[in-house]
Design a protein around this motif. Sequence first.
Motif, PDB file in Angstrom:
ATOM      1  N   HIS A 126       0.866  -1.179   0.000  1.00 28.03           N
ATOM      2  CA  HIS A 126       0.000   0.000   0.000  1.00 28.03           C
ATOM      3  C   HIS A 126       0.901   1.227   0.000  1.00 28.03           C
ATOM      4  N   VAL A 127       0.619   2.157  -0.901  1.00 30.48           N
ATOM      5  CA  VAL A 127       1.459   3.336  -1.075  1.00 30.48           C
ATOM      6  C   VAL A 127       0.760   4.576  -0.542  1.00 30.48           C
ATOM      7  N   PHE A 128       1.517   5.373   0.195  1.00 30.03           N
ATOM      8  CA  PHE A 128       1.088   6.712   0.588  1.00 30.03           C
ATOM      9  C   PHE A 128       1.960   7.685  -0.209  1.00 30.03           C
ATOM     10  N   GLU A 129       1.333   8.385  -1.121  1.00 21.17           N
ATOM     11  CA  GLU A 129       2.070   9.327  -1.960  1.00 21.17           C
ATOM     12  C   GLU A 129       1.821  10.757  -1.476  1.00 21.17           C
ATOM     13  N   HIS A 130       2.911  11.473  -1.265  1.00 19.99           N
ATOM     14  CA  HIS A 130       2.833  12.866  -0.820  1.00 19.99           C
ATOM     15  C   HIS A 130       3.333  13.730  -1.975  1.00 19.99           C
ATOM     16  N   ALA A 131       2.393  14.276  -2.745  1.00 22.94           N
ATOM     17  CA  ALA A 131       2.737  15.036  -3.937  1.00 22.94           C
ATOM     18  C   ALA A 131       2.489  16.519  -3.718  1.00 22.94           C
ATOM     19  N   TYR A 132       2.996  17.331  -4.645  1.00 21.34           N
ATOM     20  CA  TYR A 132       2.805  18.776  -4.543  1.00 21.34           C
ATOM     21  C   TYR A 132       1.328  19.151  -4.629  1.00 21.34           C
ATOM     22  N   ASN A 133       0.558  18.334  -5.340  1.00 25.05           N
ATOM     23  CA  ASN A 133      -0.856  18.682  -5.519  1.00 25.05           C
ATOM     24  C   ASN A 133      -1.810  17.846  -4.675  1.00 25.05           C
ATOM     25  N   ASP A 157       5.580  16.500 -12.061  1.00 30.34           N
ATOM     26  CA  ASP A 157       5.199  16.256 -10.668  1.00 30.34           C
ATOM     27  C   ASP A 157       6.440  15.896  -9.862  1.00 30.34           C
ATOM     28  N   ARG A 158       6.317  16.122  -8.567  1.00 32.71           N
ATOM     29  CA  ARG A 158       7.412  15.832  -7.626  1.00 32.71           C
ATOM     30  C   ARG A 158       6.792  15.501  -6.275  1.00 32.71           C
ATOM     31  N   GLY A 159       7.369  14.540  -5.566  1.00 30.97           N
ATOM     32  CA  GLY A 159       6.839  14.167  -4.261  1.00 30.97           C
ATOM     33  C   GLY A 159       7.625  13.009  -3.663  1.00 30.97           C
ATOM     34  N   THR A 160       7.000  12.291  -2.727  1.00 32.28           N
ATOM     35  CA  THR A 160       7.650  11.129  -2.101  1.00 32.28           C
ATOM     36  C   THR A 160       6.682   9.973  -2.004  1.00 32.28           C
ATOM     37  N   PHE A 161       7.241   8.760  -2.003  1.00 30.53           N
ATOM     38  CA  PHE A 161       6.480   7.519  -1.816  1.00 30.53           C
ATOM     39  C   PHE A 161       6.846   6.896  -0.481  1.00 30.53           C
ATOM     40  N   ASP A 162       5.834   6.436   0.271  1.00 25.76           N
ATOM     41  CA  ASP A 162       6.016   5.539   1.411  1.00 25.76           C
ATOM     42  C   ASP A 162       5.298   4.260   1.049  1.00 25.76           C
ATOM     43  N   MET A 163       5.966   3.097   1.169  1.00 26.36           N
ATOM     44  CA  MET A 163       5.382   1.835   0.779  1.00 26.36           C
ATOM     45  C   MET A 163       5.472   0.811   1.907  1.00 26.36           C
ATOM     46  N   MET A 205      11.112  -4.954   8.102  1.00 27.90           N
ATOM     47  CA  MET A 205       9.704  -4.744   7.800  1.00 27.90           C
ATOM     48  C   MET A 205       9.382  -4.872   6.315  1.00 27.90           C
ATOM     49  N   GLY A 206      10.424  -4.801   5.473  1.00 35.22           N
ATOM     50  CA  GLY A 206      10.183  -4.794   4.041  1.00 35.22           C
ATOM     51  C   GLY A 206       9.518  -3.515   3.581  1.00 35.22           C
ATOM     52  N   SER A 207       9.803  -2.405   4.264  1.00 33.99           N
ATOM     53  CA  SER A 207       9.150  -1.130   3.949  1.00 33.99           C
ATOM     54  C   SER A 207      10.124  -0.170   3.277  1.00 33.99           C
ATOM     55  N   ILE A 208       9.557   0.783   2.532  1.00 29.64           N
ATOM     56  CA  ILE A 208      10.318   1.835   1.874  1.00 29.64           C
ATOM     57  C   ILE A 208       9.674   3.163   2.237  1.00 29.64           C
ATOM     58  N   GLU A 209      10.479   4.119   2.677  1.00 30.54           N
ATOM     59  CA  GLU A 209       9.922   5.395   3.127  1.00 30.54           C
ATOM     60  C   GLU A 209      10.673   6.567   2.513  1.00 30.54           C
ATOM     61  N   ASN A 210       9.917   7.661   2.328  1.00 36.05           N
ATOM     62  CA  ASN A 210      10.480   8.959   1.924  1.00 36.05           C
ATOM     63  C   ASN A 210      11.324   8.862   0.651  1.00 36.05           C
ATOM     64  N   LEU A 211      10.874   8.039  -0.301  1.00 34.94           N
ATOM     65  CA  LEU A 211      11.561   7.907  -1.579  1.00 34.94           C
ATOM     66  C   LEU A 211      11.085   9.029  -2.500  1.00 34.94           C
ATOM     67  N   GLU A 212      11.927  10.032  -2.688  1.00 36.18           N
ATOM     68  CA  GLU A 212      11.529  11.194  -3.483  1.00 36.18           C
ATOM     69  C   GLU A 212      11.558  10.851  -4.971  1.00 36.18           C
TER      70      GLU A 212
END
Length: 268
Positions: A157-164, A259-265, A238-245
């Motif tokens: 499950h991805v939490f995407e933090h984008a500019y928009n 677009d520009r932002g970060t992924f948390d997975m 945990m097999g997690s990935i965080e703050n991947l810009e």
Amino acid sequence: MKIQYISLFVTLAILIGSCTDNKVEIYDGPSQVHFLETKGSLIVDDTDPVFEIEVGVSKAVDQNRSFEVVIDEPNSTAQEGVDFILLNNIIEIPAGEVIVKAQVKGLYDGAKPFGSTLALTLRATKADEEAAYNNSYKLDLFKFCDFDRDAFIGSYHVFEHAYNGEFEYDVEITAGDDPFSVFVDGLWDVKGSKVKINFERSETNCSIPAQFFFEDLNIGYENVWIRSLSNGTYNACMGSIENLEYFIYPGDSPNQGWDRGTFDMYKK
């Protein structure tokens, strides 16, 4: 040319005035104890590493003094004897000295993959020997796990933090074309286009190398590429990935992005 000379004269006058006004004053207040920093982090491996926290006083005195390092239990999630051991809860600053080190030993068997926090405070016999600043310290402890590419394969499950805005969606991660990479299908909520992520074993970093992403002329996207602007971090336990810009851009204009932002997975 005249304006340049006037500007130079004014600048020199300001600098000369600043030099005469900036006098270094010797500290003449009480000698108070405080942490030199207010936070730190420790990766706990099977060697049960020791972390040193610098404690100082605002000025030296001519006698030895002792201070207590106290565990702030209400603000701690780490448990003494499980996640860590405080090796010296009483610290002594010798006469004429200003810095000493408190030591915390991480315990691998009890360390948590998702991390825990140890909060500490300082206590002096006399209240006026406690500084009003830097009197608390937070140490984040994380369990170290050997890198295993297979730990990052599966449904996420991805939490995407984008500019928009903020977005959530699911992706599928499969093995990459080498032991230190994976392919992610569904990033940016685009299905059917796999994005490669590389892992660095020497550090817990990961990144997206520059690569073709997708093309959909029906919605106005032609020759879309993706790459990292800065590294993310991964947790092998945990097999997690965080703050991947990420940066999404037209392939023929790498500095002009859509677009520009970060992924948390996180694994589902």
